[in-house]
Design a protein around this motif. Structure first.
Motif, PDB file in Angstrom:
ATOM      1  N   TRP A   1      94.179  13.753 -10.718  1.00  0.00           N
ATOM      2  CA  TRP A   1      94.978  14.671 -11.530  1.00  0.00           C
ATOM      3  C   TRP A   1      95.491  14.017 -12.811  1.00  0.00           C
TER       4      TRP A   1
ATOM      5  N   GLN B   1      90.439  18.819 -12.190  1.00  0.00           N
ATOM      6  CA  GLN B   1      90.740  20.066 -11.499  1.00  0.00           C
ATOM      7  C   GLN B   1      89.845  20.196 -10.271  1.00  0.00           C
TER       8      GLN B   1
ATOM      9  N   ASP C   1      88.611  26.148 -10.086  1.00  0.00           N
ATOM     10  CA  ASP C   1      88.850  26.860 -11.341  1.00  0.00           C
ATOM     11  C   ASP C   1      89.897  27.952 -11.138  1.00  0.00           C
TER      12      ASP C   1
ATOM     13  N   ASN D   1      84.832  17.129 -14.503  1.00  0.00           N
ATOM     14  CA  ASN D   1      85.543  16.790 -13.269  1.00  0.00           C
ATOM     15  C   ASN D   1      84.775  15.773 -12.438  1.00  0.00           C
TER      16      ASN D   1
END
Length: 425
Positions: free
Chosen positions: A208, A213, A216, A228
């Motif tokens: 993070w 993420q 979504d 990601n």
């Protein structure tokens, strides 16, 4: 003895005597009743001080609401199983009117459409004072409030100042400090690393803090795709390098309990570990005064000094009944017992900023620092697929740290399993 006294004591308030027992709060012949299920945080708490404290809180509360009685139910320590069982009971119409829901499970309850709106029972200023991740967690897609998140927690880096004098500012400094602590005779940096939800949740700050993420906006898993993918591989690789370099021992793959970390601190075999804020009090109760004075906590380092994040959890209170009066009472219990005095009683972290100045227990330097760190807090995503994401990342982490798979191989396997599970939802 205190717990037994709490269950059997006749408490007085507002000129009336009210009974608080293990199974009932209020007069047996009260015309209104609420079935209230808790996770040990109430008059039936296994901790005698908490049991006595909650007996007083519930006694005072019921004295102000003499027409009500609460039929008390208590969950076992197997919270995951208890929450799953409660969800099935609620779906079949056999659940409690009001109950504690783990923030980790709240998304599943919301998606199952079993929670009743509580928006009308909280003022806008009460909602706006909650930390951002809390506000997001309690609301549904329709903007309604479906639970009241009354206590929270966060993860920090615990550090023995006598071994590691300065707080590591980033990953590289943490690795350097851990290796130096090994030279001083410790195991180095410890963390949960076995197949355990805490393993993933404690580690997620490293993902993070890069802006990664897991899902979504629609709740679809995206942790292994695009930008990601690079971020999560970097976070996994960071832990792998700590183990490979000796900055963390290989036995982290067997650690799946915060008590194990406390034990290592008490034994003097570690000077650095990631844990929850509640462990500070546990260390104080476990260590000699001089030993405890050596310990402090810092923000979990990110890949750079300005990249920060920390995982946050906690408990909510939610209503499952179509009876609006019972839902209002559930909200009132959340506000008047749990969101303030109950949280302070247990020295958990409050979810509202104002409470850090309202209760004396939160005015200490340690709690003020915890409050400051909550601004970097991030909750697990409120989507049904999260438990499977966590499960597969737990497996991936074990495979990587034990050396049976490369980070890429482990991530691809996790992504495939999660995608298959997502299609079945």
């Amino acid at each position: 003895m205190l717990a037994g006294a709490a269950w059997g004591t006749i408490l007085s308030g507002a000129g009336a005597q009210e009974l608080v027992t293990k199974d009932l709060v209020g007069k047996p012949d009260a015309p209104k009743s609420l079935v209230l299920r808790l996770a040990g945080d109430g008059p039936n708490s296994p901790d005698p001080d908490w049991a006595a404290g909650y007996a007083k809180l519930f006694g005072d509360f019921i004295a102000k609401h003499p027409d009500w009685k609460f039929e008390m139910q208590t969950m076992s320590n197997d919270i995951g199983q208890e929450q799953a069982r409660m969800l099935e009971q609620v779906k079949s119409g056999r659940g409690p009117d009001c109950a504690a829901v783990d923030s980790f499970q709240l998304a599943l309850f919301k998606s199952s459409k079993v929670l009743k709106p509580m928006t009308a029972y909280f003022k806008p200023e009460e909602v706006s004072d909650l930390f951002p991740y809390v506000q997001q967690g309690i609301k549904g897609d329709d903007g309604e409030i479906y639970a009241w998140w009354y206590s929270t927690d966060l993860r920090v880096l615990y550090r023995n100042k006598s071994v590691v004098p300065e707080a590591p500012k980033d990953w590289s400094e943490l690795k350097k400090a851990a290796l130096a602590s090994v030279d001083e005779g410790t195991e180095g940096f410890l963390f949960n690393g076995s197949r355990y939800e805490g393993t993933v949740f404690d580690w997620l700050s490293n993902f993070w803090s890069q802006g990664g993420q897991l899902v979504d906006d629609k709740g679809k898993p995206v942790f292994a795709a695009g930008e990601n993918r690079a971020k999560i591989l970097k976070a996994i690789g960071y832990y792998k390098d700590l183990v490979d370099s000796g900055a963390a021992p290989k036995r982290v793959t067997t650690i799946g309990n915060y008590n194990d970390l406390n034990a290592a601190a008490a034994a003097g075999t570690t000077a650095l570990f990631v844990g929850g804020n509640w462990q500070l009090a546990q260390l104080k109760n476990t260590l000699d005064e001089d030993e405890y004075a050596n310990w402090t906590f810092d923000q979990i380092p990110g890949p750079t000094a300005d990249a920060r994040s920390t995982g946050t959890g906690g408990w909510t209170l939610a209503s499952f009944t179509d009876d609006r009066e019972k839902t209002e009472m559930c909200a009132t219990v959340a506000r008047e017992i749990y969101a303030g005095p109950g949280t302070a009683l247990q020295q958990n972290l409050p979810t509202a900023k104002a409470l850090f100045t309202k209760f004396d227990v939160y005015k200490t330097p340690e709690f003020q620092k915890f409050g400051e760190l909550l601004q970097y807090g991030q909750a697990r995503p409120g989507v049904p697929i999260y438990p499977e994401i966590s499960n597969q990342l737990q497996i991936a982490m074990g495979d990587v740290l034990s050396g049976t798979k490369t980070p890429e191989q482990a991530l691809d396997a996790a992504a495939a399993a999660v995608d298959a599970a997502y299609k079945r939802l």
